[in-house]
Write an enzyme that holds these catalytic residues in place. Structure first.
Site, PDB file in Angstrom:
ATOM      1  N   ASP A  26      35.688   2.565  45.096  1.00 52.73           N
ATOM      2  CA  ASP A  26      35.148   2.216  46.396  1.00 52.73           C
ATOM      3  C   ASP A  26      35.645   4.417  47.876  1.00 52.73           C
ATOM      4  O   ASP A  26      35.561   3.919  47.775  1.00 52.73           O
ATOM      5  CB  ASP A  26      36.613   2.023  47.070  1.00 52.73           C
ATOM      6  CG  ASP A  26      36.662   0.246  46.144  1.00 52.73           C
ATOM      7  OD1 ASP A  26      35.262  -0.457  46.008  1.00 52.73           O
ATOM      8  OD2 ASP A  26      37.492   0.060  46.821  1.00 52.73           O
ATOM      9  N   GLU A  27      35.256   4.649  46.565  1.00 53.80           N
ATOM     10  CA  GLU A  27      34.930   6.772  47.006  1.00 53.80           C
ATOM     11  C   GLU A  27      33.807   6.761  47.322  1.00 53.80           C
ATOM     12  O   GLU A  27      33.711   8.195  47.376  1.00 53.80           O
ATOM     13  CB  GLU A  27      35.261   7.369  45.105  1.00 53.80           C
ATOM     14  CG  GLU A  27      36.918   7.378  45.618  1.00 53.80           C
ATOM     15  CD  GLU A  27      36.874   6.449  44.223  1.00 53.80           C
ATOM     16  OE1 GLU A  27      35.970   5.860  43.886  1.00 53.80           O
ATOM     17  OE2 GLU A  27      38.222   6.250  43.280  1.00 53.80           O
ATOM     18  N   GLY A  28      32.979   6.040  46.858  1.00 57.28           N
ATOM     19  CA  GLY A  28      31.432   6.055  47.750  1.00 57.28           C
ATOM     20  C   GLY A  28      30.637   6.337  46.133  1.00 57.28           C
ATOM     21  O   GLY A  28      30.049   7.421  46.527  1.00 57.28           O
ATOM     22  N   LYS A  29      30.398   6.465  45.001  1.00 55.85           N
ATOM     23  CA  LYS A  29      30.093   6.877  44.076  1.00 55.85           C
ATOM     24  C   LYS A  29      28.579   6.382  43.607  1.00 55.85           C
ATOM     25  O   LYS A  29      27.630   7.402  43.204  1.00 55.85           O
ATOM     26  CB  LYS A  29      30.852   6.452  42.499  1.00 55.85           C
ATOM     27  CG  LYS A  29      31.991   6.417  42.322  1.00 55.85           C
ATOM     28  CD  LYS A  29      32.423   6.217  40.811  1.00 55.85           C
ATOM     29  CE  LYS A  29      33.608   4.408  41.464  1.00 55.85           C
ATOM     30  NZ  LYS A  29      34.115   4.381  41.699  1.00 55.85           N
ATOM     31  N   HIS A  54      29.156  -0.952  44.241  1.00 54.30           N
ATOM     32  CA  HIS A  54      28.409  -0.084  43.893  1.00 54.30           C
ATOM     33  C   HIS A  54      27.396  -0.092  45.338  1.00 54.30           C
ATOM     34  O   HIS A  54      26.573  -0.939  45.248  1.00 54.30           O
ATOM     35  CB  HIS A  54      28.221   0.882  43.176  1.00 54.30           C
ATOM     36  CG  HIS A  54      28.504   1.120  42.247  1.00 54.30           C
ATOM     37  ND1 HIS A  54      28.410   2.243  40.737  1.00 54.30           N
ATOM     38  CD2 HIS A  54      30.478   1.154  42.047  1.00 54.30           C
ATOM     39  CE1 HIS A  54      29.893   2.345  40.351  1.00 54.30           C
ATOM     40  NE2 HIS A  54      31.086   1.938  41.172  1.00 54.30           N
ATOM     41  N   ARG A 166      39.385  -9.844  18.582  1.00 52.84           N
ATOM     42  CA  ARG A 166      38.069 -10.296  18.014  1.00 52.84           C
ATOM     43  C   ARG A 166      38.196 -11.244  18.008  1.00 52.84           C
ATOM     44  O   ARG A 166      36.328 -11.851  17.910  1.00 52.84           O
ATOM     45  CB  ARG A 166      38.475  -8.926  16.674  1.00 52.84           C
ATOM     46  CG  ARG A 166      38.231  -8.109  17.248  1.00 52.84           C
ATOM     47  CD  ARG A 166      39.236  -7.120  16.110  1.00 52.84           C
ATOM     48  NE  ARG A 166      40.894  -7.087  16.441  1.00 52.84           N
ATOM     49  CZ  ARG A 166      41.303  -7.499  15.246  1.00 52.84           C
ATOM     50  NH1 ARG A 166      41.519  -6.982  14.726  1.00 52.84           N
ATOM     51  NH2 ARG A 166      42.468  -7.553  15.290  1.00 52.84           N
ATOM     52  N   THR A 324      33.538  -4.322  48.876  1.00 51.94           N
ATOM     53  CA  THR A 324      31.958  -5.243  48.306  1.00 51.94           C
ATOM     54  C   THR A 324      31.953  -6.212  47.814  1.00 51.94           C
ATOM     55  O   THR A 324      31.220  -6.807  47.699  1.00 51.94           O
ATOM     56  CB  THR A 324      31.647  -3.919  47.645  1.00 51.94           C
ATOM     57  OG1 THR A 324      32.286  -2.113  48.042  1.00 51.94           O
ATOM     58  CG2 THR A 324      30.343  -3.598  47.471  1.00 51.94           C
ATOM     59  N   PRO A 329      40.302  -6.247  53.137  1.00 53.32           N
ATOM     60  CA  PRO A 329      40.555  -5.975  53.553  1.00 53.32           C
ATOM     61  C   PRO A 329      41.212  -4.554  52.562  1.00 53.32           C
ATOM     62  O   PRO A 329      42.056  -4.381  52.451  1.00 53.32           O
ATOM     63  CB  PRO A 329      41.196  -5.722  54.844  1.00 53.32           C
ATOM     64  CG  PRO A 329      42.173  -7.222  54.587  1.00 53.32           C
ATOM     65  CD  PRO A 329      41.211  -8.209  53.100  1.00 53.32           C
TER      66      PRO A 329
END
Ligand code: IMP
Length: 450
Positions: A26-29, A54, A166, A324, A329
């Site tokens: 959630d760094e704002g990528k 995002h 697999r 998101t 929170p």
């Protein structure tokens, strides 16, 4: 510490840029990927699934993307879901329909035939495993946390586990081969139904025929998008096109290099790109690391700089720090530069994107963690074990805060002196130049610092 060297601004033809998170997500990528997409021909996801969220704000409209690469918001660009991603076909179709309803042209989406499928039984397993872990919560040895992992319950861990198993895995390409699909799903349900009933007695079994039919019909709708993306990406590179790799989740959630076991199930650092797309690491020229001006974490696991007072509430509200994907929170803490330095090292970061600087406005005194105290000793090394990290005490540096609306700043010179001192300290500590600074959610609320 090595002095920062300038980061190359524009990717040359045929080169690759990577954007990864340097903290716990959630760094704002999404926003920086969206900005850089203008300069690239394809945006490529290589890890994770619908656990990522995002957010991108374009012309006042907020888009919350989960599985679809952020580049979809640019007409004419390819948005590629690579083989390292786990795909919930129904969820993907829903996300595409939502974007189409808002007028976004989604024809640029391509999905790897080798990406793995997240099926309904994966989500059930995710949920039941978490319930069982919660029921067995007990103090962990040496302190720290036990109990559930706090996953997003999107079936991510179980789908990656089946990829490694697999025998019970289904890949996106299988969706287009009905007989193979039915056979694989029947076998998977055989295993899963026993397992789920073991986790929760009486759990209603999945009907293999119904699961296969639903996947087959989703596959039919996705058919035009399903391709061999490894050849596609290499063909693009050979033609001199530029690729932008969009990391989901973040380095401290990386299954190998994060705060295990409180991590996600994929390679969320830059190290996942080669395996998750088939594009070798040496093709990647520029690696941008995205970090917030503070720290957040969703779900469980240690957060050494965690705040629980009124400052936490202030940051959470101003920074809209609610998940998101799950709406939970987010936990909030001061900036942990010990963690950031580790993430910069693991990823070989060439430039930092520092986001949410505006959120810290109005706080009189800011704290920054530069190292840890563990067992009576100071260390400048990060502690990537989830249980060990729970035992550290931060070593603090304090900074005077700043006042005023940063949202209008477009050059570094527009920022208050105290904010610039804060940025300089991040550069000095990380040994990497800051390339961009985020001062608000809009595309244009970004300072290009390089
Ligand atoms: P999972 O990925 O659903 O298995 O969740 C594992 C852990 O990673 C949980 O603590 C999640 O909250 C966290 N997580 C997964 N993806 C993200 C993300 O994109 N941002 C923040 N946290 C995430």
């Amino acid at each position: 510490m090595t002095p920062p060297t300038p980061d190359a601004a524009r990717a040359p033809a045929g080169s690759c840029t990577a954007v990864v998170g340097l903290q716990w997500g959630d760094e704002g990528k999404g926003k920086i990927v969206d900005i850089l997409a203008a300069d690239h021909d394809a945006v490529v996801r290589y890890n994770g699934g619908a656990n990522a969220g995002h957010s991108v704000v374009v012309a006042g409209e907020r888009y919350a993307l989960r599985l679809v690469p952020s580049g979809i918001l640019y007409a004419g660009k390819l948005a590629v879901i690579g083989n390292g991603v786990v795909v919930d076909p129904a969820g993907l179709l829903e996300e595409l329909a939502g974007l189409a309803r808002r007028g976004v042209d989604t024809r640029g989406l391509v999905v790897s035939d080798r990406a793995h499928v997240v099926a309904p039984y994966h989500k059930a397993e995710d949920e039941l495993r978490e319930d069982l872990l919660r029921a067995h919560a007990a103090p962990a040895p040496g302190g720290g946390e036990s109990g559930e992992l706090g996953t997003t319950k999107r079936g991510i861990g179980p789908a990656y586990a089946d990829k490694a198993q697999r025998s019970t895995a289904v890949r996106v390409g299988d969706l287009l081969r009905p007989e193979t699909l039915r056979r694989k799903v029947a076998l998977a349900c055989e295993f899963k139904n026993r397992q789920l009933a073991g986790l929760r007695p009486g759990f209603p079994p999945f009907d293999a025929g119904a699961v296969a039919a639903a996947l087959e019909s989703a596959g039919e709708r996705l058919r035009p998008m399903i391709r061999d993306t490894t050849y596609l990406l290499h063909t693009m590179l050979a033609e001199g096109r530029r690729l932008l790799f969009e990391g989901a989740n973040a380095t401290l959630l990386d299954v190998d290099h994060g705060t295990y076991p409180f991590v996600t199930a994929s390679s969320a650092s830059v190290l996942g790109i080669a395996a998750g797309t088939g594009v070798p690491e040496r093709r990647i020229g520029r690696v941008l690391g995205v970090m917030k001006a503070y720290t957040t974490r969703v779900g469980r696991g240690p957060l050494p700089t965690e705040l629980t007072d009124a400052t936490a509430d202030r940051i959470r509200t101003r920074g809209r720090e609610f998940g998101t994907v799950t709406g939970r929170p987010r936990r909030v803490g001061w900036l942990d530069l010990c963690a950031v330095r580790y993430a910069v090292m693991v990823n070989g970061i060439s430039g930092i994107v520092l986001t949410m600087l505006d959120v810290l406005e109005g706080i009189d005194e800011l704290r920054v963690c530069t190292g840890y105290r563990l067992d009576g000793r100071e260390t400048d090394r990060f502690v990537p074990d989830g249980f060990e990290l729970a035992r550290v005490e931060p070593v603090w540096r304090t900074f005077g805060g700043w006042r005023g609306d940063l949202g209008r700043a477009r050059r570094l010179g527009d920022l208050p002196d105290a904010a610039r001192r804060y940025l300089s300290f991040v550069e000095e500590q990380s040994g990497v130049p800051i390339s961009y600074v985020g001062v608000g959610p809009e595309r244009d609320q970004t300072i290009r610092a390089e």
